[in-house]
Design a protein around this motif. Structure first.
Motif, PDB file in Angstrom:
ATOM      1  N   UNK A   6       3.490  -7.683   4.557  1.00 13.61           N
ATOM      2  CA  UNK A   6       4.284  -6.580   5.132  1.00 13.61           C
ATOM      3  C   UNK A   6       4.134  -5.330   4.261  1.00 13.61           C
ATOM      4  N   UNK A   7       4.225  -5.501   2.944  1.00  9.02           N
ATOM      5  CA  UNK A   7       4.091  -4.345   2.039  1.00  9.02           C
ATOM      6  C   UNK A   7       2.658  -3.807   2.051  1.00  9.02           C
ATOM      7  N   UNK A   8       1.696  -4.713   2.156  1.00 13.09           N
ATOM      8  CA  UNK A   8       0.296  -4.256   2.220  1.00 13.09           C
ATOM      9  C   UNK A   8       0.087  -3.400   3.466  1.00 13.09           C
ATOM     10  N   UNK A   9       0.717  -3.787   4.567  1.00 13.05           N
ATOM     11  CA  UNK A   9       0.535  -3.013   5.805  1.00 13.05           C
ATOM     12  C   UNK A   9       1.144  -1.618   5.668  1.00 13.05           C
ATOM     13  N   UNK A  10       2.394  -1.568   5.187  1.00 12.49           N
ATOM     14  CA  UNK A  10       3.048  -0.257   5.043  1.00 12.49           C
ATOM     15  C   UNK A  10       2.252   0.639   4.097  1.00 12.49           C
ATOM     16  N   UNK A  11       1.837   0.065   2.977  1.00 13.25           N
ATOM     17  CA  UNK A  11       1.130   0.899   1.992  1.00 13.25           C
ATOM     18  C   UNK A  11      -0.240   1.322   2.527  1.00 13.25           C
ATOM     19  N   UNK A  12      -0.839   0.494   3.369  1.00 15.90           N
ATOM     20  CA  UNK A  12      -2.118   0.872   3.988  1.00 15.90           C
ATOM     21  C   UNK A  12      -1.925   2.075   4.918  1.00 15.90           C
ATOM     22  N   UNK A  13      -0.847   2.011   5.715  1.00 11.74           N
ATOM     23  CA  UNK A  13      -0.565   3.138   6.619  1.00 11.74           C
ATOM     24  C   UNK A  13      -0.318   4.413   5.811  1.00 11.74           C
ATOM     25  N   UNK A  20      13.218  -2.904   2.871  1.00 12.10           N
ATOM     26  CA  UNK A  20      14.171  -3.384   3.876  1.00 12.10           C
ATOM     27  C   UNK A  20      13.449  -3.956   5.095  1.00 12.10           C
ATOM     28  N   UNK A  21      12.406  -3.272   5.529  1.00 12.15           N
ATOM     29  CA  UNK A  21      11.619  -3.763   6.675  1.00 12.15           C
ATOM     30  C   UNK A  21      11.016  -5.128   6.335  1.00 12.15           C
ATOM     31  N   UNK A  22      10.458  -5.208   5.118  1.00 11.34           N
ATOM     32  CA  UNK A  22       9.874  -6.478   4.653  1.00 11.34           C
ATOM     33  C   UNK A  22      10.938  -7.586   4.666  1.00 11.34           C
TER      34      UNK A  22
END
Ligand code: FAD
Ligand code: NAI
Length: 474
Positions: A61-68, A95-97
């Motif tokens: 989840x964090x990898x996705x957000x940081x990628x965006x 929080x999303x994670x």
């Protein structure tokens, strides 16, 4: 009065919850006990183990957000999109994670209800044997079961003398919950967690340095892949220093100061606001009271098992991170299914030669089967088909064309021996290699399969053609 079940599973991570569900599907009465270090703010216990709570899912989840975030910061402009300077709300990201973790761990509870698996909230430890049954203490109760599956997983290995407070010094748990982007982040161990979590915080703006003891970077991966990854990560600004030996680590309220010896024998110092220690994991066998029943452990503290996850005790099995082999959620799940099916008299099976590996960096890295260096070491003659994503229209259209796909096939039989991908969506593309190898396919078989156009999978197709020196687009 003890509780009686056909099967007791100790540990509710991917190995345990899957074993429990499959055993229940096969008609056994099943309980799963979980000591639940992971609880939500209301104290509600959570299933899913390391993977769902502090591993695979939250990290992705964090990898996705940081990628965006990185795309918005550096990738959009090349496609004519101007979003100004994006900012990151770390609390919202975390929080999303946490929301995803809550949803999925709650989902396992529902699956237990649906499959009539009894969840016992408590630590499991062997007590002894009574007739054909094993007795296990779960919290304050005694549970008896003819079959016991140990699925107690693993925990982070820490550096001696470097206490983890998950504030300044983090293991995987703290690394997923850092409250603000550190200016300087040090990571000890450039393995899978170091690379994934290092990538997250680098993308969000941290200056990240990884200190790795081994002289070679990513030595588990194919040598070409490791070299390409080192080149691409360096370009992204991820600093990876190999061949070091950690000396004194001083910790203060402000951060850490790490003394280390570099590969030339020079003394160096790295100062950082935060430190992530990701130097591997250790099996959870302490507190199981294995000695009370004579359950055999290996020198490394794992439960000793055969290829079918049988321990030295009749009716006692062990799966997942607590036994030897790669510490991967899908390997744990496969073993869980295998054990349940063997218990039911079926031909449970787990092919350890086709377990895929994925590192969710950017680009992603994925492989299955043998590496070039392994084939050379064992003296197997092989041929190579290697195609860059830069030759693929879909990858170019996506603006993500770094890396390559590489297929290794037996020089005599053409059977595929390994598939190695570094590039966009490698985590999804590797499934084709897994299926091919599971069915004993030759590179010619893959070459003759129609692949949709334009897709990234055409790179795998072309790599298969390249094994026979006849790629069409390269
Ligand atoms: P665990 O998931 O560790 O579960 C064991 C459970 O047993 C725990 O809930 C524990 O509380 C419980 N337990 C322990 N002792 C007892 C006891 N005595 N009584 C009762 N309960 C007990 N793998 C992948 O395949 N893909 C990934 O992307 C990936 N990402 C990861 C990212 C991170 C940061 C980390 C740390 C790991 C990652 N992994 C990944 C590895 C994956 O999480 C593990 O391989 C997987 O969780 C192992 O499953 P398991 O069931 O064997 O053990
Ligand atoms: P790892 O085994 O992947 O990497 C640990 C690294 O630390 C190694 O490169 C090792 O040489 C190095 N190291 C060990 N001691 C050291 C020391 N004293 N100083 C400097 N370097 C040192 O372990 P990691 O990253 O902790 O992850 C644990 C496991 O969790 C992985 O092996 C993997 O099985 C699983 N995992 C899987 C993921 C995935 O499938 N994408 C993601 C994250 C974790």
């Amino acid at each position: 009065m003890s509780k009686q079940f056909d099967v007791l599973v100790i540990g509710g991570g991917p190995g345990g919850y899957i074993a429990a569900i499959r055993a229940a599907q096969l008609g056994f009465s099943v309980a799963c006990c979980e000591s639940n270090p992971y609880a939500d703010p209301k104290g509600e216990p959570r299933l899913g183990g390391t993977c769902l709570n502090v591993g695979c899912i939250p990290s992705k989840a964090l990898l996705h957000t940081s990628h965006l975030f990185e795309e918005a910061s550096h990738g959009f402009a090349a496609q004519g999109i101007d979003v100004g300077t994006p900012s990151i709300d770390v609390a919202k990201m975390v929080g999303r994670k946490n929301g995803i973790v809550k949803q999925l761990t709650g989902g396992i509870k529902m699956l237990f209800k649906k499959n009539k698996v009894t969840l016992l909230n408590g630590h499991g430890a062997f007590l002894g044997q009574k007739g054909e049954n094993w007795q296990v203490k779960v919290g304050d109760s005694v549970v008896e079961a003819k079959q016991v599956i140990v699925a107690t997983g693993s925990r982070a290995r820490h550096l001696p003398g470097v206490p983890v407070d998950n504030e300044i010094v983090c293991d995987n748990e703290g690394a997923l919950d850092i409250a603000a982007v550190p200016k300087k982040l040090a990571v000890i161990g450039a393995g899978v967690i170091g690379l994934e979590m290092g990538s997250v915080w680098r993308r969000l703006g941290a200056e990240v340095t990884l200190l790795e003891a081994l002289p070679e970077f990513l030595s588990l991966a194919d040598i070409d892949v490791a070299r390409e990854a080192a080149k691409l990560f360096a370009k992204q600004g991820l600093q990876i220093i190999t061949g070091i030996e950690i000396g004194d680590v001083k910790i203060s309220q402000k951060g850490v100061s790490i003394d280390y010896t570099d590969k030339d024998g020079q003394e160096q110092r790295l100062d950082a606001d935060r430190l992530i220690v990701s130097i591997g994991r250790i099996p959870n066998t302490e507190g199981l009271d294995a000695d009370k029943v004579g359950l055999k452990l290996t020198e490394r503290g794992q439960v000793e098992v055969d290829a079918h996850c049988r321990t030295n005790l009749p009716g006692v099995w062990a799966v997942g991170d607590v036994v030897a082999g790669p510490m991967l959620a899908h390997k744990a799940m496969e073993e869980g299914v295998m054990v349940a099916e063997i218990m039911a008299g079926q031909a449970g099976h787990c092919n350890f030669d086709t377990i895929p590996w994925v590192i969710y960096t950017s680009p992603e890295i994925a492989w299955v089967g043998k590496t070039e260096q392994q084939l050379k070491a064992e003296g197997t003659a092989f041929k190579v088909g290697k195609i860059p994503f830069a030759s693929n229209g879909r990858a170019l259209g996506m603006g993500d064309s770094s890396g390559f796909a590489k297929i290794l096939a037996c020089a005599q039989t053409d059977r595929i021996l390994g598939v190695h991908i570094i590039g966009p969506n490698a985590s999804e593309l590797i499934s084709e290699g897994v299926v091919a190898m599971e069915f004993g396919a030759a590179s010619e078989d893959l070459a003759r399969i129609c692949h949709a156009h334009p897709t990234l999978s055409e790179v795998v197709h072309e790599a298969a053609l390249a094994c026979d020196k006849r790629p069409l687009h390269f």
